[in-house]
Scaffold this motif. Structure first.
Motif, PDB file in Angstrom:
ATOM      1  N   TRP A   1       0.820  -1.206   0.000  1.00  0.00           N
ATOM      2  CA  TRP A   1       0.000   0.000   0.000  1.00  0.00           C
ATOM      3  C   TRP A   1       0.859   1.263   0.000  1.00  0.00           C
ATOM      4  O   TRP A   1       0.442   2.308  -0.515  1.00  0.00           O
TER       5      TRP A   1
ATOM      6  N   SER B   1      -0.443   1.553  -4.909  1.00  0.00           N
ATOM      7  CA  SER B   1      -1.541   2.280  -4.266  1.00  0.00           C
ATOM      8  C   SER B   1      -2.429   2.963  -5.294  1.00  0.00           C
ATOM      9  O   SER B   1      -3.669   2.925  -5.202  1.00  0.00           O
TER      10      SER B   1
ATOM     11  N   TRP C   1      -4.434   0.129  -7.197  1.00  0.00           N
ATOM     12  CA  TRP C   1      -5.474  -0.471  -6.361  1.00  0.00           C
ATOM     13  C   TRP C   1      -6.610   0.518  -6.087  1.00  0.00           C
ATOM     14  O   TRP C   1      -7.783   0.148  -6.112  1.00  0.00           O
ATOM     15  N   THR C   2      -6.254   1.763  -5.802  1.00  0.00           N
ATOM     16  CA  THR C   2      -7.277   2.771  -5.522  1.00  0.00           C
ATOM     17  C   THR C   2      -8.160   2.997  -6.741  1.00  0.00           C
ATOM     18  O   THR C   2      -9.386   3.095  -6.641  1.00  0.00           O
TER      19      THR C   2
ATOM     20  N   GLN D   1      -8.339  -1.441   1.790  1.00  0.00           N
ATOM     21  CA  GLN D   1      -7.384  -2.089   2.673  1.00  0.00           C
ATOM     22  C   GLN D   1      -8.061  -3.197   3.464  1.00  0.00           C
ATOM     23  O   GLN D   1      -9.154  -3.032   3.989  1.00  0.00           O
TER      24      GLN D   1
ATOM     25  N   VAL E   1      -8.113  -6.761  -0.773  1.00  0.00           N
ATOM     26  CA  VAL E   1      -7.604  -6.429  -2.105  1.00  0.00           C
ATOM     27  C   VAL E   1      -7.661  -7.673  -2.983  1.00  0.00           C
ATOM     28  O   VAL E   1      -7.071  -8.707  -2.652  1.00  0.00           O
TER      29      VAL E   1
END
Length: 430
Positions: free
Chosen positions: A247, A253, A256-257, A263, A266
């Motif tokens: 992360w 990050s 994934w975002t 969190q 994932v």
């Protein structure tokens, strides 16, 4: 050219479909993958979503085309090797030729004008484009015209031509058949052709114990991670500490975002068969974290680890075939590295643990470190990579082989245009 295929049935005729089902190795491969005769058959896809033919399917298509139209005139293995070099067996592959101002299409990378010429002037009229160049994305049509062109080259100017002339002319044109610019292509062709399933021996590379342990892992992870369309989560196969590092990695990050991940939950990306795999961003981050935390003084590069993962596992979490995990390190090697060589940052309690991305990457890097100095001296990069892929006893520095060439190609995908501090140093591998 907006063309896409999901099923075999979309790109071949019913009679060709029946012919493929009649090939024992193809039907066995399809049935093992859960395909059913009479239903649509999925084309394989790599992690980037590109459709491709397996080597079994490629050989079957080549043999069917040759037996129907060119019996005794061309070796199907020549067709398979050319398709491997030209397109990685991807039927939708395209390559623009600036010199010809045209686009090469399909597995054999045929120019539409070449196909038209072969059909209209050279008598190869089993298939006709009739202005529809998209037909060259269909496997049987593409292989037919590729084979026809190879046969035409074999008697260019009414002379019996060598295999070397034909292959080099196929790539660079008849004027470049003896030019140095096509020599490397010929050498790669020989390596690829020799490595085809029909020619290579699969014996002697790994022990029975290693294969059995790896197959057990593949069976367990395949059934536990990919049933019922359920996702596999990073958090279930990664320690909390490593998840924090992921992360904290800016590119991860961001990715994934953007994908809406949260969190503690994932998801891994999945292919159309629900097999979880790592994105290139994720793979690179795992390699960077492992090297910074555990091998900061060792001569390893992030790009080398990523390229090995690319060709060995295609970034699939459970690996491919008998080689488990993203780095393809078998359990017996992991145990040896842990117990005898002192690489103990990660503990493996069972064979299932080596499918975890950080565990696999760590022991893959550890094995590379050992290979660097095996036999009591520093080894050249080519030796290290070949030894990692095929085992130290199977290294042949006089013949790099197709796997090493694929490694070099994969390496370019991970080489940064800007220097990476982690990768600097004159003693760094590759």
């Amino acid at each position: 050219m907006a063309v896409s295929y999901k099923f075999w049935n979309e790109c071949i005729d019913p009679l060709d479909m029946q012919a493929l089902w009649n090939v024992p190795k193809v039907s066995a491969e399809w049935e093992d993958a859960g395909e059913t005769k009479g239903q649509k058959v999925h084309l394989s896809r790599d992690p980037d979503g590109q459709v491709y033919l397996t080597q079994t399917e490629m050989k079957a298509v080549a043999e069917i085309v040759v037996s129907r139209h060119f019996s005794g005139k061309i070796d199907p293995d020549m067709i398979c090797a050319i398709a491997e070099l030209e397109s990685d067996r991807q039927p939708l592959c395209q390559r623009y030729d600036k010199k010809a101002k045209a686009t090469h299409l399909g597995m054999m990378q045929i120019l539409p004008k070449t196909a038209d010429w072969l059909a209209s002037e050279k008598g190869y009229g089993a298939y006709q484009l009739n202005g529809n160049e998209l037909l060259l994305f269909r496997p049987f049509e593409n292989v037919y015209f590729g084979a026809a062109y190879l046969i035409w080259l074999s008697s260019f100017e009414q002379k019996e031509r060598s295999e070397e002339f034909v292959v080099r002319a196929y790539r660079g044109g008849t004027k470049k058949a003896t030019h140095k610019s096509t020599l490397k292509y010929w050498q790669r062709y020989l390596s690829v052709k020799e490595s085809l399933p029909s020619r290579k021996s699969l014996e002697g590379h790994r022990s029975v114990e290693e294969v059995n342990a790896s197959l057990a892992l593949a069976k367990k992870t395949g059934s536990s991670q990919n049933t019922g369309g359920m996702y596999t989560y990073w958090d279930s196969v990664t320690s909390p500490e490593d998840m924090v590092d992921m992360w904290n990695h800016p590119e991860v990050s961001k990715e994934w975002t953007k994908a809406g991940e949260k969190q503690g939950r994932v998801r891994f990306s999945q292919d159309d068969k629900k097999r979880p795999y790592l994105s290139r961003v994720e793979l690179k981050a795992v390699a960077e974290i492992i090297l910074i935390k555990h091998f900061s003084t060792k001569p390893l590069k992030v790009s080398v680890l990523c390229a090995l993962a690319e060709i060995i596992s295609m970034r699939f979490l459970s690996g491919i075939g008998p080689r488990p995990g993203i780095m393809g390190i078998d359990y017996s090697t992991v145990v040896w590295l842990y117990r005898e060589m002192g690489f103990r940052a990660y503990r493996t309690i069972s064979v299932d643990d080596i499918s975890k991305p950080f565990v696999s990457m760590y022991f893959g890097a550890a094995y590379l470190v050992w290979l660097v100095e095996c036999e009591g001296r520093l080894q050249p990069p080519q030796y290290i990579i070949q030894a990692y892929i095929s085992g130290p006893k199977n290294v042949n520095l006089q013949d790099t082989g197709p796997e090493y060439l694929k490694f070099e190609e994969a390496l370019s995908d991970y080489e940064d245009t800007k220097p990476n501090p982690r990768d600097q140093g004159s003693c760094t591998i590759m």
